[in-house]
Design an enzyme around this catalytic site. Structure first.
Site, PDB file in Angstrom:
ATOM      1  N   HIS A  94       0.825  -1.213   0.000  1.00 42.49           N
ATOM      2  CA  HIS A  94       0.000   0.000   0.000  1.00 42.49           C
ATOM      3  C   HIS A  94       0.855   1.256   0.000  1.00 42.49           C
ATOM      4  CE1 HIS A  94      -3.655   2.338   0.478  1.00 42.49           C
ATOM      5  NE2 HIS A  94      -2.997   3.085   1.340  1.00 42.49           N
ATOM      6  N   GLU A 152       0.346   8.064  -3.140  1.00 40.82           N
ATOM      7  CA  GLU A 152       1.312   7.717  -2.098  1.00 40.82           C
ATOM      8  C   GLU A 152       2.541   8.622  -2.148  1.00 40.82           C
ATOM      9  OE1 GLU A 152       1.031   5.362   0.506  1.00 40.82           O
ATOM     10  OE2 GLU A 152      -1.010   5.711  -0.192  1.00 40.82           O
ATOM     11  N   HIS A 156       2.930  11.274   0.883  1.00 40.84           N
ATOM     12  CA  HIS A 156       3.983  10.877   1.821  1.00 40.84           C
ATOM     13  C   HIS A 156       5.395  11.200   1.322  1.00 40.84           C
ATOM     14  CE1 HIS A 156       0.944   8.837   4.202  1.00 40.84           C
ATOM     15  NE2 HIS A 156       0.509   8.233   3.106  1.00 40.84           N
TER      16      HIS A 156
END
Length: 414
Positions: A94, A152, A156
């Site tokens: 993930h 993602e 992040h």
């Protein structure tokens, strides 16, 4: 250092002609090749005595060598069976997340680093093998894998201090840091074969067999070296596994040290299901009137401040002298909620940290969480909010996640 096939063929061809000047010619080609290799972008070399993140030992040096403020790295894996995602015998990747040492986190930190087309970037860097791996193990529940990859990195990766462009030396090719982020994420994933660890200990997907929380946690912790976090869904079925690290050096080439999970599992002690990825059918609801559901357009209510007067108005400010605004919590694509008022979507400003709502805020970028029992709204792992003062009559005061202000409170949906 490997020479390219073209270079080797050229050298061998010249050598076969028995040219007296061959030695000098070959030397020149080798030097040119060496120069090109040395000019390639490489991460800055960091001191060997850098401490691990989140320890008592302080480091005030280059942030390219010390991840700050995110000192905890999480490698997260999902087991999605409805709909089934990825290979039947594998958890899927993930993301790689960077949290602060207290468990809170930043998100979407640098808009100048954000990307839009991951496949094009990987192909430009000739990372075809990496792309093939990602297409196999880094899966999105809705089939749009690239949307998850982009999310993602933008959420992040842009918050990681050690992968900024300034952290590279040599001839930097645009988006090399992006490629390295995905490489490292896949590399860590491959070191953590969750499904194999479980199945080797007899914990396999089944529609009948159930397992205890201790069985699952002990199995994974024995391989990882530290307690891990497992998450179950509403069917009391295993769905996520998180691995926590402290870091010495860069996210890309630093040393990852396993640490105990920083959150506690809410899975039941007994009766945890590990549902196969094929053939699952949700339980049939009991007969009778349908239970009240959440409206399709989201959950509506007022945003109020626990133990404080007034409420939040449509621009995101705290106000005590008028009517409350109606806010809508909409499910975000990758978890959590987006918050929207009549002014538009709401964000936490990346300049002063204040909560603000307006027409220029993008949906599904700034996600919030809501506590199921207390209805508290949290952002970036922060469940408390603050303000500089209580508003006076007809005054508006900005609010921020965290506890830095004079007035601290929980924000909840009423």
């Amino acid at each position: 250092m490997k020479l390219s096939v073209t270079l080797l063929v050229l050298i061998n061809s010249v050598h076969s002609l028995n040219i007296p000047e061959y030695a000098e010619f070959e030397k020149g080609l080798l030097n040119d090749k060496l120069t090109l290799e040395l000019k390639k972008a490489k991460l800055k070399k960091c001191p060997v005595d850098i401490p691990f993140t989140c320890t008592d030992e302080k480091y005030d040096g280059d942030t390219c060598c010390f991840e700050n403020p995110g000192g905890v790295l999480l490698q997260t894996q999902f087991w999605d069976y409805y709909p089934p995602i990825g290979p039947d015998d594998m958890f899927t990747l993930h993301g790689l997340w960077s949290d602060k040492c207290d468990g809170s986190f930043e998100q979407f930190c640098d808009s100048s680093m954000e990307i839009d087309n991951v496949r094009d970037i990987l192909k430009e860097h000739k990372e075809y093998e990496l792309l093939e791996k990602m297409e196999n193990v880094w899966k999105n529940y809705n089939g749009d894998d690239e949307s998850l990859w982009k999310h993602e990195f933008n959420k992040h990766g842009t918050c990681m201090s050690t992968i900024k462009e300034k952290c590279y030396e040599g001839e930097y090719k645009k988006n090399q840091n992006v490629v390295d982020f995905f490489k490292k994420s896949v590399e860590l994933f491959e070191r953590l074969p969750t499904y194999k660890w479980l199945s080797d200990n007899g914990i396999i997907p089944s529609n009948e067999q159930t397992y205890s929380k201790q069985q699952i946690e002990d199995t994974l912790s024995a391989h990882f070296g530290q307690p891990v976090y497992i998450k179950c869904n509403r069917y009391q079925a295993l769905q996520e596994v998180w691995y926590f690290y402290h870091l010495r050096g860069s996210v890309i080439n630093g040393e990852y040290m396993p640490i105990p999970a920083m959150v506690n599992s809410q899975c039941p002690d007994e009766g945890i299901k590990f549902i196969p990825k094929r053939g699952f059918k949700p339980p049939t609801p009991p007969p009778g009137p349908n239970p009240p559901g959440k409206p399709k357009d989201g959950i509506k209510g007022y945003l109020k401040l626990e133990n404080e007067p007034g409420c939040v108005i449509s621009n995101g400010n705290w106000y005590t002298s008028g009517s409350c605004a109606t806010f809508t919590l909409q499910k975000a694509e990758f978890g959590g909620y987006n918050i929207k008022s009549s002014k538009g979507y709401c964000k936490v400003s990346d300049t002063d940290g204040t909560f603000t709502c307006g027409p220029n805020v993008k949906p599904m970028q700034f996600s919030y969480n809501k506590d199921k029992d207390k209805q508290w709204i949290s952002f970036g792992g922060e469940s408390k909010w603050n303000a500089d003062k209580v508003p006076g009559r007809f005054q508006q005061v900005g609010i921020r996640p965290g506890i830095d202000g004079e007035v601290v409170f929980h924000l909840y949906l009423s």
